[in-house]
Design a protein around this motif. Structure first.
Motif, PDB file in Angstrom:
ATOM      1  N   UNK A  56       0.807  -1.227   0.000  1.00  0.00           N
ATOM      2  CA  UNK A  56       0.000   0.000   0.000  1.00  0.00           C
ATOM      3  C   UNK A  56       0.836   1.270   0.000  1.00  0.00           C
ATOM      4  N   UNK A  57       2.138   1.152   0.171  1.00  0.00           N
ATOM      5  CA  UNK A  57       2.964   2.356   0.306  1.00  0.00           C
ATOM      6  C   UNK A  57       2.927   3.216  -0.956  1.00  0.00           C
ATOM      7  N   UNK A  58       2.980   2.599  -2.127  1.00  0.00           N
ATOM      8  CA  UNK A  58       3.046   3.366  -3.379  1.00  0.00           C
ATOM      9  C   UNK A  58       1.767   4.141  -3.648  1.00  0.00           C
ATOM     10  N   UNK A  59       0.631   3.716  -3.061  1.00  0.00           N
ATOM     11  CA  UNK A  59      -0.646   4.378  -3.312  1.00  0.00           C
ATOM     12  C   UNK A  59      -0.970   5.465  -2.285  1.00  0.00           C
ATOM     13  N   UNK A  60      -0.155   5.604  -1.261  1.00  0.00           N
ATOM     14  CA  UNK A  60      -0.423   6.615  -0.237  1.00  0.00           C
ATOM     15  C   UNK A  60      -0.078   8.004  -0.756  1.00  0.00           C
ATOM     16  N   UNK A  61      -0.670   9.009  -0.129  1.00  0.00           N
ATOM     17  CA  UNK A  61      -0.323  10.383  -0.472  1.00  0.00           C
ATOM     18  C   UNK A  61       1.085  10.694   0.031  1.00  0.00           C
ATOM     19  N   UNK A  62       1.653  11.789  -0.447  1.00  0.00           N
ATOM     20  CA  UNK A  62       3.005  12.179  -0.038  1.00  0.00           C
ATOM     21  C   UNK A  62       3.061  12.416   1.471  1.00  0.00           C
ATOM     22  N   UNK A  63       2.021  13.063   2.005  1.00  0.00           N
ATOM     23  CA  UNK A  63       1.976  13.315   3.442  1.00  0.00           C
ATOM     24  C   UNK A  63       1.974  12.005   4.220  1.00  0.00           C
ATOM     25  N   UNK A  64       1.191  11.044   3.787  1.00  0.00           N
ATOM     26  CA  UNK A  64       1.113   9.759   4.471  1.00  0.00           C
ATOM     27  C   UNK A  64       2.426   8.997   4.374  1.00  0.00           C
ATOM     28  N   UNK A  65       3.082   9.095   3.219  1.00  0.00           N
ATOM     29  CA  UNK A  65       4.376   8.431   3.057  1.00  0.00           C
ATOM     30  C   UNK A  65       5.428   9.024   3.999  1.00  0.00           C
ATOM     31  N   UNK A  66       5.454  10.361   4.100  1.00  0.00           N
ATOM     32  CA  UNK A  66       6.425  11.005   4.986  1.00  0.00           C
ATOM     33  C   UNK A  66       6.172  10.621   6.452  1.00  0.00           C
ATOM     34  N   UNK A  67       4.909  10.553   6.813  1.00  0.00           N
ATOM     35  CA  UNK A  67       4.570  10.159   8.182  1.00  0.00           C
ATOM     36  C   UNK A  67       4.989   8.722   8.449  1.00  0.00           C
ATOM     37  N   UNK A  95      -2.421  19.862  25.876  1.00  0.00           N
ATOM     38  CA  UNK A  95      -2.682  19.172  24.624  1.00  0.00           C
ATOM     39  C   UNK A  95      -1.608  19.553  23.619  1.00  0.00           C
ATOM     40  N   UNK A  96      -0.930  18.532  23.099  1.00  0.00           N
ATOM     41  CA  UNK A  96       0.129  18.761  22.118  1.00  0.00           C
ATOM     42  C   UNK A  96      -0.474  18.840  20.712  1.00  0.00           C
ATOM     43  N   UNK A  97       0.115  19.734  19.911  1.00  0.00           N
ATOM     44  CA  UNK A  97      -0.309  19.890  18.524  1.00  0.00           C
ATOM     45  C   UNK A  97       0.839  19.534  17.586  1.00  0.00           C
ATOM     46  N   UNK A  98       0.510  18.844  16.524  1.00  0.00           N
ATOM     47  CA  UNK A  98       1.465  18.558  15.470  1.00  0.00           C
ATOM     48  C   UNK A  98       1.411  19.712  14.473  1.00  0.00           C
ATOM     49  N   UNK A  99       2.516  20.411  14.349  1.00  0.00           N
ATOM     50  CA  UNK A  99       2.591  21.566  13.454  1.00  0.00           C
ATOM     51  C   UNK A  99       3.581  21.235  12.343  1.00  0.00           C
ATOM     52  N   UNK A 100       3.068  20.963  11.158  1.00  0.00           N
ATOM     53  CA  UNK A 100       3.869  20.633   9.990  1.00  0.00           C
ATOM     54  C   UNK A 100       3.358  21.446   8.796  1.00  0.00           C
ATOM     55  N   UNK A 101       4.135  21.537   7.736  1.00  0.00           N
ATOM     56  CA  UNK A 101       3.681  22.313   6.563  1.00  0.00           C
ATOM     57  C   UNK A 101       2.328  21.810   6.038  1.00  0.00           C
TER      58      UNK A 101
END
Length: 445
Positions: free
Chosen positions: A131-142, A407-413
């Motif tokens: 499933x890796x090749x079908x994920x979005x770029x954001x999902x792949x980076x995560x 509460x922690x927030x994830x701050x990414x582009x």
């Protein structure tokens, strides 16, 4: 202020970080340390390569044997995100059924032990994911970042700080520090107004000495901090990990709860002091007799054994000199100093314990100057609710019972959202100001 070393030196305590994993260790040349969970995820590390480097430096792990690694300083950190080239439009057709990875756990362990780098292991894992090749770029980076924390070979060595120690204890086991979260600890320090030059007292139990270490860190080399404890010895694990210098440790003194002075007496009982001095003298006399017996035994042995003994003693003396001092005074001197500070009235009082705090605060509150703050920390709300009414009706004003919410927030582009996992609670604080209701007409004239 004492000189603070900026470089990693032999005998200092450091915090080793690998991904989100944190562990403390004392740097000793030639020694190895075990990291990770027991089993296949555990590895042994020699950190001699960090000596002389700046705190906060990053190092690359290099395999020496199957599970033994050495470290070498690296300026250019490898980034596994270049594995991600392009991605799909969305993840709507992906199913998390646990069958997307072709490699088994045993095969991944074999990859790690085959000598491949962390980046090569991650590359192999992504290539065997259906499933890796079908994920979005954001999902792949995560996905790659998650694997990099697990299989990466970069560690960072930090100087111990209150925030790092608090996060380490809380991540390992929140109950180990009675659910004392770092934001609750910061609120505690603010409410009690800890500052250099003041006189403060803290009763701490069940929090690994974290509160005492935080107060001592804020006070520097001036003032007095009395740690009150139950049992045979005080809890000071976090104090020992902070690399405090002798001038900083001289601010801290200890006293058992059962040896608290009488606030109405101007001088400490001479009888108690004499008995304590007798006990110390007996211990010192016993120690000197043991030294004489050891010296006599060494004279009776052969020359070769004497050489081995002297060599062993030299080695032990070297290790002992590298190890920092824990207590700067004898026990009887600590008791005398603590009694003097408490009888002179303190400017702030902290009670942090997992047991019932009501009786403890009641016995300690009369050492606090009127008009000065007190703070009680407990992982449970019910005892503090009862204590709230008791203190408000007697010696307290401006009494508040609070719980901080973090509460922690994830701050990414292009994506900012709360983290999925968050802590359920960080304990409760009861704080207020002591007042004196008794009015002495003689003093007012």
């Amino acid at each position: 202020m004492p000189e603070v070393k900026s470089e990693i030196y032999d005998g200092c305590t450091v915090v080793v970080q690998k991904g989100t994993y944190l562990k403390t260790c004392r740097v000793m040349a030639g020694r190895t340390y075990a990291f990770g969970k027991r089993g296949d995820g555990q590895f042994t590390l020699n950190i001699d390569g960090a000596l002389g480097s700046q705190f906060g430096s990053s190092f690359r792990m290099e395999r020496m044997t199957n599970k033994l690694f050495s470290i070498h300083k690296t300026e250019h950190l490898s980034n596994c995100l270049d594995i991600v080239k392009e991605g799909g439009e969305d993840n709507r057709d992906l199913q998390d059924d646990g069958r997307s990875q072709k490699l088994t756990s045993e095969e991944i362990i074999q990859l790690k032990g085959s000598g491949l780098t962390g980046k090569e292991v991650i590359q192999t894992i992504t290539e065997n994911s259906t499933t890796f090749k079908d994920k979005t770029v954001f999902s792949k980076e995560k996905y790659v970042n998650k694997k990099q924390k697990k299989y990466g070979e970069i560690i960072t060595i930090h100087r111990p700080s209150i925030r790092l120690l608090s996060n380490m204890y809380y991540t390992q086991d929140p109950l180990k520090i009675a659910n004392l979260r770092v934001d609750t600890l910061s609120q505690l320090l603010c409410h009690v107004n800890v500052q250099p030059g003041g006189s403060f007292a803290v009763f701490e139990s069940g929090t690994q000495g974290l509160v005492t270490a935080a107060m001592l860190h804020r006070m520097g080399t001036t003032g007095h901090l009395v740690q009150i404890y139950h049992g045979s010895h005080p809890q000071r694990d976090a104090v020992d990990l902070m690399n405090f210098t002798v001038p900083e440790l001289e601010v801290l003194s200890f006293i058992n709860f059962n040896k608290l002075p009488d606030i109405n007496l101007q001088e400490e009982s001479a009888t108690n002091g004499t008995e304590e001095m007798k006990e110390v003298s007996k211990e010192e006399e016993k120690q000197s007799l043991d030294d004489v017996c050891l010296e006599t035994k060494q004279k009776k042995t052969g020359g070769d054994e004497n050489m081995e003994t002297s060599g062993g003693n030299a080695k032990s003396l070297k290790l002992e000199s590298a190890k920092p001092r824990k207590f700067v005074r004898r026990q009887v001197e600590d008791v005398q100093m603590s009694s003097t500070v408490l009888r002179g009235s303190i400017e702030g009082l902290v009670v942090a314990c997992r047991q019932y705090p009501n009786n403890i605060l009641r016995d300690l509150l009369h050492f606090l100057k009127p008009g000065h703050p007190f703070v009680v920390f407990s992982p449970y709300k019910e005892p503090l609710m009862e204590l709230f009414m008791e203190v408000k009706s007697q010696d307290g004003t401006n009494v508040r019972l609070s719980e901080t919410w973090l509460r922690h927030y994830q701050v990414l582009p292009q994506r900012t959202h709360p983290e999925i996992n968050m802590s359920g609670g960080g304990g409760y604080l009861l704080y207020g100001t002591r007042i004196m209701k008794e009015y002495n007409s003689t003093n007012s004239k």
